[in-house]
Design a protein around this motif. Structure first.
Motif, PDB file in Angstrom:
ATOM      1  N   VAL A 125     -41.805  12.217 -14.542  1.00  0.00           N
ATOM      2  CA  VAL A 125     -43.201  12.543 -14.243  1.00  0.00           C
ATOM      3  C   VAL A 125     -43.477  12.399 -12.748  1.00  0.00           C
ATOM      4  O   VAL A 125     -44.162  13.240 -12.138  1.00  0.00           O
ATOM      5  CB  VAL A 125     -44.152  11.657 -15.074  1.00  0.00           C
ATOM      6  CG1 VAL A 125     -45.602  11.939 -14.704  1.00  0.00           C
ATOM      7  CG2 VAL A 125     -43.936  11.896 -16.564  1.00  0.00           C
ATOM      8  N   ARG A 129     -44.798  15.332 -10.192  1.00  0.00           N
ATOM      9  CA  ARG A 129     -45.991  15.168  -9.352  1.00  0.00           C
ATOM     10  C   ARG A 129     -45.656  15.346  -7.876  1.00  0.00           C
ATOM     11  O   ARG A 129     -46.416  15.951  -7.123  1.00  0.00           O
ATOM     12  CB  ARG A 129     -46.613  13.791  -9.613  1.00  0.00           C
ATOM     13  CG  ARG A 129     -47.764  13.429  -8.718  1.00  0.00           C
ATOM     14  CD  ARG A 129     -48.873  14.483  -8.761  1.00  0.00           C
ATOM     15  NE  ARG A 129     -49.654  14.425  -9.981  1.00  0.00           N
ATOM     16  CZ  ARG A 129     -50.280  15.470 -10.521  1.00  0.00           C
ATOM     17  NH1 ARG A 129     -50.175  16.672  -9.953  1.00  0.00           N
ATOM     18  NH2 ARG A 129     -50.986  15.338 -11.614  1.00  0.00           N
ATOM     19  N   ARG A 130     -44.486  14.842  -7.460  1.00  0.00           N
ATOM     20  CA  ARG A 130     -44.097  14.984  -6.054  1.00  0.00           C
ATOM     21  C   ARG A 130     -43.891  16.455  -5.682  1.00  0.00           C
ATOM     22  O   ARG A 130     -44.336  16.913  -4.619  1.00  0.00           O
ATOM     23  CB  ARG A 130     -42.811  14.204  -5.783  1.00  0.00           C
ATOM     24  CG  ARG A 130     -42.376  14.202  -4.324  1.00  0.00           C
ATOM     25  CD  ARG A 130     -41.030  13.526  -4.138  1.00  0.00           C
ATOM     26  NE  ARG A 130     -39.937  14.357  -4.631  1.00  0.00           N
ATOM     27  CZ  ARG A 130     -39.391  15.376  -3.949  1.00  0.00           C
ATOM     28  NH1 ARG A 130     -39.852  15.695  -2.748  1.00  0.00           N
ATOM     29  NH2 ARG A 130     -38.391  16.057  -4.466  1.00  0.00           N
ATOM     30  N   TYR A 132     -45.056  19.133  -7.292  1.00  0.00           N
ATOM     31  CA  TYR A 132     -46.231  19.980  -7.544  1.00  0.00           C
ATOM     32  C   TYR A 132     -47.486  19.110  -7.502  1.00  0.00           C
ATOM     33  O   TYR A 132     -48.090  18.805  -8.532  1.00  0.00           O
ATOM     34  CB  TYR A 132     -46.100  20.686  -8.895  1.00  0.00           C
ATOM     35  CG  TYR A 132     -44.939  21.658  -8.931  1.00  0.00           C
ATOM     36  CD1 TYR A 132     -45.090  22.973  -8.499  1.00  0.00           C
ATOM     37  CD2 TYR A 132     -43.691  21.247  -9.371  1.00  0.00           C
ATOM     38  CE1 TYR A 132     -44.023  23.859  -8.521  1.00  0.00           C
ATOM     39  CE2 TYR A 132     -42.610  22.125  -9.383  1.00  0.00           C
ATOM     40  CZ  TYR A 132     -42.782  23.427  -8.953  1.00  0.00           C
ATOM     41  OH  TYR A 132     -41.722  24.301  -8.965  1.00  0.00           O
ATOM     42  N   PRO A 133     -47.890  18.682  -6.313  1.00  0.00           N
ATOM     43  CA  PRO A 133     -48.992  17.719  -6.198  1.00  0.00           C
ATOM     44  C   PRO A 133     -50.331  18.236  -6.709  1.00  0.00           C
ATOM     45  O   PRO A 133     -51.194  17.433  -7.085  1.00  0.00           O
ATOM     46  CB  PRO A 133     -49.048  17.427  -4.687  1.00  0.00           C
ATOM     47  CG  PRO A 133     -48.358  18.587  -4.035  1.00  0.00           C
ATOM     48  CD  PRO A 133     -47.314  19.031  -4.994  1.00  0.00           C
ATOM     49  N   GLN A 134     -50.528  19.549  -6.743  1.00  0.00           N
ATOM     50  CA  GLN A 134     -51.808  20.104  -7.184  1.00  0.00           C
ATOM     51  C   GLN A 134     -51.818  20.492  -8.661  1.00  0.00           C
ATOM     52  O   GLN A 134     -52.872  20.871  -9.189  1.00  0.00           O
ATOM     53  CB  GLN A 134     -52.155  21.343  -6.345  1.00  0.00           C
ATOM     54  CG  GLN A 134     -52.221  21.084  -4.852  1.00  0.00           C
ATOM     55  CD  GLN A 134     -53.198  19.978  -4.498  1.00  0.00           C
ATOM     56  OE1 GLN A 134     -54.301  19.929  -5.044  1.00  0.00           O
ATOM     57  NE2 GLN A 134     -52.795  19.100  -3.600  1.00  0.00           N
ATOM     58  N   LEU A 137     -50.862  17.816 -14.864  1.00  0.00           N
ATOM     59  CA  LEU A 137     -49.723  17.300 -15.624  1.00  0.00           C
ATOM     60  C   LEU A 137     -50.201  16.777 -16.975  1.00  0.00           C
ATOM     61  O   LEU A 137     -51.235  16.115 -17.075  1.00  0.00           O
ATOM     62  CB  LEU A 137     -49.028  16.172 -14.866  1.00  0.00           C
ATOM     63  CG  LEU A 137     -48.468  16.473 -13.477  1.00  0.00           C
ATOM     64  CD1 LEU A 137     -47.677  15.265 -12.963  1.00  0.00           C
ATOM     65  CD2 LEU A 137     -47.600  17.714 -13.475  1.00  0.00           C
ATOM     66  N   PHE A 160     -50.481   8.988 -12.555  1.00  0.00           N
ATOM     67  CA  PHE A 160     -50.148  10.330 -12.086  1.00  0.00           C
ATOM     68  C   PHE A 160     -51.243  11.343 -12.419  1.00  0.00           C
ATOM     69  O   PHE A 160     -51.016  12.551 -12.344  1.00  0.00           O
ATOM     70  CB  PHE A 160     -48.814  10.777 -12.666  1.00  0.00           C
ATOM     71  CG  PHE A 160     -47.658   9.906 -12.251  1.00  0.00           C
ATOM     72  CD1 PHE A 160     -47.188   9.938 -10.947  1.00  0.00           C
ATOM     73  CD2 PHE A 160     -47.068   9.026 -13.154  1.00  0.00           C
ATOM     74  CE1 PHE A 160     -46.129   9.124 -10.556  1.00  0.00           C
ATOM     75  CE2 PHE A 160     -46.018   8.213 -12.770  1.00  0.00           C
ATOM     76  CZ  PHE A 160     -45.549   8.258 -11.471  1.00  0.00           C
ATOM     77  N   ASP A 161     -52.402  10.850 -12.795  1.00  0.00           N
ATOM     78  CA  ASP A 161     -53.571  11.697 -13.045  1.00  0.00           C
ATOM     79  C   ASP A 161     -53.265  12.752 -14.114  1.00  0.00           C
ATOM     80  O   ASP A 161     -53.333  13.959 -13.871  1.00  0.00           O
ATOM     81  CB  ASP A 161     -54.024  12.371 -11.745  1.00  0.00           C
ATOM     82  CG  ASP A 161     -55.341  13.111 -11.900  1.00  0.00           C
ATOM     83  OD1 ASP A 161     -56.130  12.739 -12.793  1.00  0.00           O
ATOM     84  OD2 ASP A 161     -55.570  14.077 -11.155  1.00  0.00           O
ATOM     85  N   LEU A 162     -52.944  12.276 -15.315  1.00  0.00           N
ATOM     86  CA  LEU A 162     -52.583  13.169 -16.411  1.00  0.00           C
ATOM     87  C   LEU A 162     -53.809  13.879 -16.971  1.00  0.00           C
ATOM     88  O   LEU A 162     -54.892  13.305 -17.076  1.00  0.00           O
ATOM     89  CB  LEU A 162     -51.904  12.381 -17.531  1.00  0.00           C
ATOM     90  CG  LEU A 162     -50.605  11.648 -17.182  1.00  0.00           C
ATOM     91  CD1 LEU A 162     -50.067  10.937 -18.422  1.00  0.00           C
ATOM     92  CD2 LEU A 162     -49.562  12.606 -16.623  1.00  0.00           C
TER      93      LEU A 162
END
Length: 331
Positions: A125, A129-130, A132-134, A137, A160-162
């Protein structure tokens, strides 16, 4: 339902069994078998996973018959936003898998894979996130955790702001417990029900018990487009349409379902065609710029012949159609 079924002999005469190679292992398999049905409205797909008994698999057959013999509903939209699907690969393979997708604005990440650790999940995960930061997820555990494991894992993964967590534990009661424990811990993470809907005798119980914030629904496992539209209307929950690892024929039915829903607030899990190294059509249903077109897919007879497995597997699928058909006649 028996009055709506075409004759069994007609179904079998217009059925084709295929085996598709996959680019990566997914759901524990590297090859996907399916039976396609050519009908008066086009092509339908019957690809219930091999371990499913007739009572469950018959719904998949009903969906395949519906697609081949009934027109798709009038679409409310002509394209469907779709997520990329990241299998439970090592972190160093995340980029290789995701670069196969066209513009992954939303990424569904498999976690809780048997034989792997939570550290593997975190690394996968984190790498997504690294890279595809935008991107939005979401994680899918496929019932791989118990309640306590799920709560602890989702607390950690929420950094990771799911967008949501799909089916972290088995059953409806378990989902409700996870959802409540996360809320009590101050973690405002949406919980999505998948297996709790499609494997339950009453898919609406998820809604009645407040066990989830949204439903992940698949056309084949629930019996086809009309059956799913009825469930979605009654459940009054947000809906995400997903693939059951379909060929392009099955994906076309799923896209038609997504196009017919009144609201579609989340990207759908319908970009799984990328996981296959081959497909049944010369024009496979693949996403462009993160969107999937809503259209019928015609299987190519030359491809069907080339992708046909050994006769033993063809016979197995034809016998399965007979078993599921008899089950549909009885119900």
């Amino acid at each position: 339902m028996s009055t709506e079924l075409p004759p069994l002999d007609e179904l079998l005469a217009n059925s084709f069994v295929v085996r598709l190679p996959m680019r990566v292992k997914f759901r524990g398999i590297t090859q996907r078998e399916a039976l396609l049905i050519k009908g008066p409205e086009g092509w339908g797909e019957f690809s219930a996973f091999t371990e499913y008994a007739p009572a469950e698999a018959s719904r998949w057959l009903a969906a395949g018959i519906e697609a081949a013999y009934q027109p798709f509903p009038e679409p409310r939209r002509t394209s469907i936003p779709v997520n990329a699907t990241l299998p439970a690969v090592p972190a160093n393979q995340v980029g290789t898998v995701l670069e196969k997708y066209d513009a992954p604005h939303t990424i569904k990440i498999k976690v809780a894979e048997q034989g792997q650790s939570f550290d593997d999940d975190m690394a996968r995960v984190a790498e997504a996130r690294r890279l595809y930061p935008q991107a939005a997820l979401r994680v899918d555990a496929n019932m791989g955790w118990d309640v306590d494991q799920a709560v602890e894992a989702l607390k950690a993964l929420s950094e990771f702001d799911l967008q949501y967590a799909e089916q972290p534990v088995p059953g409806i009661t378990g989902l409700a417990q996870v959802r409540e424990k996360l809320r009590n811990a101050g973690v405002d993470l949406r919980i999505a029900a998948d297996e709790a809907v499609r494997k339950h005798t009453d898919p609406l119980e998820v809604s009645r018990l407040g066990a989830a914030d949204l439903m992940v629904i698949k056309a084949q496992p629930l019996g086809g487009i009309q059956a799913v539209l009825d469930i979605a209307e009654q459940a009054e929950l947000d809906v995400v349409v997903s693939s059951a690892l379909d060929t392009s024929v099955g994906l076309a039915q799923a896209a038609a379902l997504a196009s017919a829903l009144p609201d579609l607030p989340f990207a759908c899990g319908l970009s799984t065609g990328t996981l296959f190294a081959d497909d049944v059509s010369h024009e496979p249903l693949l996403a462009t710029a993160g969107f999937l077109a809503v259209r019928r897919v015609d299987a190519d007879l030359e491809k069907l012949a080339r992708l046909s497995p050994e006769q033993q597997r063809v016979d197995w699928w034809r016998h399965r159609v007979e078993e599921c058909y008899q089950y549909l006649v009885r119900v």
